[in-house]
Design a protein around this motif. Structure first.
Motif, PDB file in Angstrom:
ATOM      1  N   ALA A  28      -4.805 -29.407  19.268  1.00 56.95           N
ATOM      2  CA  ALA A  28      -5.639 -28.331  18.737  1.00 56.95           C
ATOM      3  C   ALA A  28      -7.125 -28.610  18.935  1.00 56.95           C
ATOM      4  CB  ALA A  28      -5.331 -28.107  17.261  1.00 56.95           C
ATOM      5  N   ARG A  31      -8.055 -27.835  22.575  1.00 57.83           N
ATOM      6  CA  ARG A  31      -8.063 -26.385  22.794  1.00 57.83           C
ATOM      7  C   ARG A  31      -9.321 -25.753  22.210  1.00 57.83           C
ATOM      8  NH1 ARG A  31      -2.804 -26.572  20.809  1.00 57.83           N
ATOM      9  NH2 ARG A  31      -3.422 -25.291  19.023  1.00 57.83           N
ATOM     10  N   ARG A  35     -12.243 -23.905  24.308  1.00 57.42           N
ATOM     11  CA  ARG A  35     -12.419 -22.478  24.037  1.00 57.42           C
ATOM     12  C   ARG A  35     -13.868 -22.183  23.652  1.00 57.42           C
ATOM     13  NH1 ARG A  35      -8.885 -22.031  20.363  1.00 57.42           N
ATOM     14  NH2 ARG A  35     -10.239 -22.085  18.540  1.00 57.42           N
ATOM     15  N   SER A 247       4.081 -19.083  28.160  1.00 58.09           N
ATOM     16  CA  SER A 247       3.486 -19.279  26.836  1.00 58.09           C
ATOM     17  C   SER A 247       2.123 -18.602  26.743  1.00 58.09           C
ATOM     18  CB  SER A 247       3.340 -20.781  26.572  1.00 58.09           C
ATOM     19  OG  SER A 247       2.380 -21.038  25.574  1.00 58.09           O
ATOM     20  N   GLU A 249      -0.027 -19.288  24.403  1.00 55.21           N
ATOM     21  CA  GLU A 249      -0.958 -20.367  24.058  1.00 55.21           C
ATOM     22  C   GLU A 249      -1.422 -21.130  25.297  1.00 55.21           C
ATOM     23  OE1 GLU A 249       0.017 -24.340  21.899  1.00 55.21           O
ATOM     24  OE2 GLU A 249      -0.578 -22.917  20.333  1.00 55.21           O
ATOM     25  N   GLN A 250      -0.493 -21.446  26.203  1.00 56.23           N
ATOM     26  CA  GLN A 250      -0.875 -22.157  27.419  1.00 56.23           C
ATOM     27  C   GLN A 250      -1.735 -21.284  28.323  1.00 56.23           C
ATOM     28  OE1 GLN A 250       2.239 -23.344  30.172  1.00 56.23           O
ATOM     29  NE2 GLN A 250       1.123 -25.205  30.723  1.00 56.23           N
ATOM     30  N   LEU A 252      -3.851 -18.985  27.326  1.00 56.04           N
ATOM     31  CA  LEU A 252      -5.190 -18.969  26.739  1.00 56.04           C
ATOM     32  C   LEU A 252      -5.927 -20.276  27.026  1.00 56.04           C
ATOM     33  CD1 LEU A 252      -4.284 -17.350  23.293  1.00 56.04           C
ATOM     34  CD2 LEU A 252      -5.414 -16.237  25.234  1.00 56.04           C
ATOM     35  N   PHE A 253      -5.212 -21.381  26.945  1.00 57.75           N
ATOM     36  CA  PHE A 253      -5.805 -22.676  27.266  1.00 57.75           C
ATOM     37  C   PHE A 253      -6.318 -22.694  28.706  1.00 57.75           C
ATOM     38  CE2 PHE A 253      -5.151 -27.101  28.821  1.00 57.75           C
ATOM     39  CZ  PHE A 253      -6.117 -27.729  28.043  1.00 57.75           C
ATOM     40  N   ASP A 277       2.016 -10.620  23.264  1.00 58.32           N
ATOM     41  CA  ASP A 277       1.366 -10.804  21.963  1.00 58.32           C
ATOM     42  C   ASP A 277       0.545  -9.549  21.679  1.00 58.32           C
ATOM     43  OD1 ASP A 277      -0.532 -11.471  19.924  1.00 58.32           O
ATOM     44  OD2 ASP A 277      -0.332 -13.592  20.383  1.00 58.32           O
ATOM     45  N   LYS A 283      -7.215 -12.111  22.149  1.00 60.66           N
ATOM     46  CA  LYS A 283      -7.230 -13.573  22.225  1.00 60.66           C
ATOM     47  C   LYS A 283      -7.733 -14.041  23.585  1.00 60.66           C
ATOM     48  CE  LYS A 283      -3.456 -14.235  18.891  1.00 60.66           C
ATOM     49  NZ  LYS A 283      -2.041 -14.686  18.703  1.00 60.66           N
TER      50      LYS A 283
END
Length: 345
Positions: A28, A31, A35, A247, A249-250, A252-253, A277, A283
């Protein structure tokens, strides 16, 4: 965290370091750090503006049989369509009235749309809307075809490379397609003066962090003006129907990593993100993206341009979609821009 600091400082890593960074992508703290830097850079070069592109999906015929794609030629269940020249121009007229100043003509590799037909359409759009940018996304063509389109007035070209790893490419495509050909097209387009867009799916079948590291190295080498990255989403009539989706999340990373790697790039918050999502596009903007692509295609054809399952915004009028996106963009502190939205040099 050391590699995150190095990427922020140098805007580059080695292939091995990219793999290590991706391995640490679940942390976290890493990330958050990337970000925040991605947002700082996008604001440095583009302020709070989010550029809109009016997407016109004008044909779902395609000669290729890519294993992940719902409009692959091998999908006999696909309901095929082509927009006429007049229908394409009507989409542009509608979009122009709504404030769009970039049109994106996107379609499968359809032999009906010869070089001459495409050049005629390009010339007509540019004659009617000289203050607008025109982007093409129609796949691999010979260099002379790209030259003709450029001379006709095309400004930009989107051609996602999908993967820069040879072994991974072979898992996703039939034998008649090659990674070397795709790369050649991208370099031809850049040499001809297009603003070029590349990109890839996140979480496509067989993808590893080593393959993603190849993607990042290739983007650094190509240095495109635009990078489209979205999560893989399976389609029910493809060989990957049962594959797991990528994913959010991945994705966005990776958006944040790419913004730091290419600070001046135009990076969309993709429809695929919004499909997986409900807040995915917001996001994406908060991870470093600065482009959205509402659909200007006729409502009757939206669901037929079926690259993956459950695609959003297939039932909204263009005006409704734009208004909805405007509110969504404002909800995360940005504003839709009516400009052409060229990449910062």
């Amino acid at each position: 965290m050391i590699l995150a600091d190095k990427l922020i400082r140098d805007h580059t890593l080695t292939r091995t370091e990219y793999i290590e960074l991706l391995d640490a992508g679940g942390d976290a703290g890493v990330r958050t750090k990337l970000r925040e830097e991605a947002v700082r850079l996008r604001k440095q070069y583009y302020g709070d503006k989010v550029f809109t592109r009016g997407l016109i999906e004008f044909t779902n015929y395609c000669k290729n049989n890519c294993y992940y794609c719902g409009i692959r030629c091998g999908n006999q269940k696909a309901r095929r369509y082509r927009l006429s020249r007049e229908e394409i121009l009507d989409c542009c007229e509608n979009g122009y009235g709504l404030g769009f100043r970039t049109f994106v003509l996107q379609g499968g590799e359809d032999s009906y749309f010869t070089d001459e037909r495409m050049a005629e359409i390009i010339r007509e759009i540019k004659a009617r809307y000289p203050d607008c940018a025109l982007t093409l996304s129609i796949g691999e063509r010979p260099c002379e075809s790209y030259r003709l389109f450029r001379e006709a007035g095309a400004d930009r070209y989107l051609l996602r490379h999908e993967t820069a790893d040879e072994a991974h490419y072979r898992k996703l495509h039939p034998e008649n397609l090659s990674l070397s050909s795709r790369k050649r097209c991208l370099y031809d387009l850049k040499a001809l003066g297009y603003q070029v867009g590349a990109g890839f799916m996140v979480g496509s079948p067989g993808q590893t962090n080593a393959a993603l590291a190849e993607d990042l190295c290739f983007l650094e080498e190509l240095h495109p003006a635009m990078v489209g990255v979205g999560p893989f989403i399976p389609h029910h009539d493809t060989p990957f129907a049962e594959a797991e989706a990528g994913s959010v999340e991945q994705t966005l990373f990776l958006l944040s990593v790419i913004r730091i790697l290419l600070p001046k790039a135009l990076i969309p918050a993709t429809t695929a993100l919004g499909t997986l999502d409900s807040q995915g596009r917001e996001k994406g903007l908060l991870a470093g993206a600065n482009v959205v692509m509402p659909n200007l295609s006729p409502l009757k054809n939206r669901k037929q341009y079926d690259l993956y399952d459950n695609k959003i915004c297939t039932g909204e009028e263009a005006a409704e979609c734009r208004d909805c996106l405007s509110r969504r963009v404002e909800s995360v502190g940005y504003c839709l821009s009516a400009e052409r939205g060229d990449a910062v040099l």
